[in-house]
Design a protein around this motif. Structure first.
Motif, mmCIF file in Angstrom:
data_model
loop_
_atom_site.group_PDB
_atom_site.id
_atom_site.type_symbol
_atom_site.label_atom_id
_atom_site.label_comp_id
_atom_site.label_asym_id
_atom_site.label_seq_id
_atom_site.Cartn_x
_atom_site.Cartn_y
_atom_site.Cartn_z
ATOM 1 N N ARG A 74 -3.049 13.378 -10.328
ATOM 2 C CA ARG A 74 -4.368 14.000 -10.343
ATOM 3 C C ARG A 74 -4.600 14.554 -11.730
ATOM 4 O O ARG A 74 -3.658 14.836 -12.471
ATOM 5 C CB ARG A 74 -4.483 15.096 -9.300
ATOM 6 N N HIS B 195 2.244 1.661 -3.589
ATOM 7 C CA HIS B 195 1.186 2.076 -4.512
ATOM 8 C C HIS B 195 0.801 3.531 -4.287
ATOM 9 O O HIS B 195 0.678 4.307 -5.233
ATOM 10 C CB HIS B 195 -0.042 1.174 -4.366
ATOM 11 N N ARG B 196 0.626 3.905 -3.046
ATOM 12 C CA ARG B 196 0.200 5.265 -2.737
ATOM 13 C C ARG B 196 1.266 6.292 -3.109
ATOM 14 O O ARG B 196 0.949 7.363 -3.616
ATOM 15 C CB ARG B 196 -0.126 5.384 -1.260
ATOM 16 N N ARG B 197 2.528 5.951 -2.885
ATOM 17 C CA ARG B 197 3.607 6.886 -3.213
ATOM 18 C C ARG B 197 3.843 6.984 -4.720
ATOM 19 O O ARG B 197 4.142 8.050 -5.229
ATOM 20 C CB ARG B 197 4.906 6.464 -2.525
ATOM 21 N N ARG B 198 3.728 5.858 -5.428
ATOM 22 C CA ARG B 198 3.999 5.869 -6.869
ATOM 23 C C ARG B 198 2.809 6.347 -7.692
ATOM 24 O O ARG B 198 2.995 6.922 -8.751
ATOM 25 C CB ARG B 198 4.409 4.474 -7.340
ATOM 26 N N HIS B 199 1.606 6.077 -7.222
ATOM 27 C CA HIS B 199 0.423 6.392 -8.021
ATOM 28 C C HIS B 199 -0.535 7.369 -7.351
ATOM 29 O O HIS B 199 -1.383 7.938 -8.019
ATOM 30 C CB HIS B 199 -0.344 5.108 -8.347
ATOM 31 N N GLY B 200 -0.432 7.544 -6.059
ATOM 32 C CA GLY B 200 -1.376 8.378 -5.336
ATOM 33 C C GLY B 200 -1.204 9.861 -5.545
ATOM 34 O O GLY B 200 -2.080 10.645 -5.213
ATOM 35 N N HIS B 201 -0.069 10.284 -6.105
ATOM 36 C CA HIS B 201 0.177 11.704 -6.311
ATOM 37 C C HIS B 201 -0.398 12.208 -7.624
ATOM 38 O O HIS B 201 -0.332 13.380 -7.921
ATOM 39 C CB HIS B 201 1.686 11.997 -6.281
ATOM 40 N N GLU C 194 0.835 -1.208 0.000
ATOM 41 C CA GLU C 194 0.000 0.000 0.000
ATOM 42 C C GLU C 194 0.871 1.259 0.000
ATOM 43 O O GLU C 194 0.561 2.242 -0.668
ATOM 44 C CB GLU C 194 -0.939 0.033 1.194
ATOM 45 N N PHE C 195 1.966 1.208 0.735
ATOM 46 C CA PHE C 195 2.899 2.333 0.763
ATOM 47 C C PHE C 195 3.439 2.612 -0.634
ATOM 48 O O PHE C 195 3.416 3.750 -1.108
ATOM 49 C CB PHE C 195 4.046 2.037 1.735
#
Length: 129
Positions: free
Chosen positions: A109, A101-107, A98-99
């Motif tokens: 927009r 995924h969130r860092r690579r794709h969560g930014h 999850e870390f």
């Protein structure tokens, strides 16, 4: 022409506090015991750079690590062994999913036309008439 040095990745954002406890636990449990503690710490730090919005490849992270080790050795620093690519790959793959995924794709927009035009016009020196 400026040449991009892929061995120097920039980690732009701070890691959210939400992930700190999980990453501390990860840092303790993924260790092999084969490498010294300082070496394992360095490998863990390099592995974290994989979880960046720039989405570096594992090869780029490996090159970053090797370049840091070489640079330190050239300055007379403590002798640090380079891990094999497969060892670093194993460390990276053990990162909390999850870390990563969130860092690579969560930014990411959706950018509006206004965002694009205002950012580019400032760089190019274009002013509204």
């Amino acid at each position: 022409m400026v040449q991009y040095d892929e061995s120097r990745l920039l980690v732009g954002d701070d890691i959210p506090a939400l992930f700190h406890p999980e990453l501390r636990l990860w840092s303790r449990i993924h260790r092999s015991g084969y490498f010294r503690r300082d070496e394992e710490d360095l490998y863990s730090i390099a592995a974290l750079s994989y979880a960046d919005a720039a989405r570096p490849t594992m090869t780029q992270v490996y090159r970053l690590l090797c370049s840091l080790i070489d640079e330190d050795a050239s300055r007379g620093g403590a002798r640090v062994r380079k891990p094999s690519f497969s060892t670093l790959r194993k460390i990276i793959r053990s990162l909390p999913a999850e870390f990563v995924h969130r860092r690579r794709h969560g930014h990411l927009r959706a950018a509006s036309t206004f965002d694009l035009v205002s950012a580019a016009s400032g760089v190019l020196g274009i002013t509204a008439n």
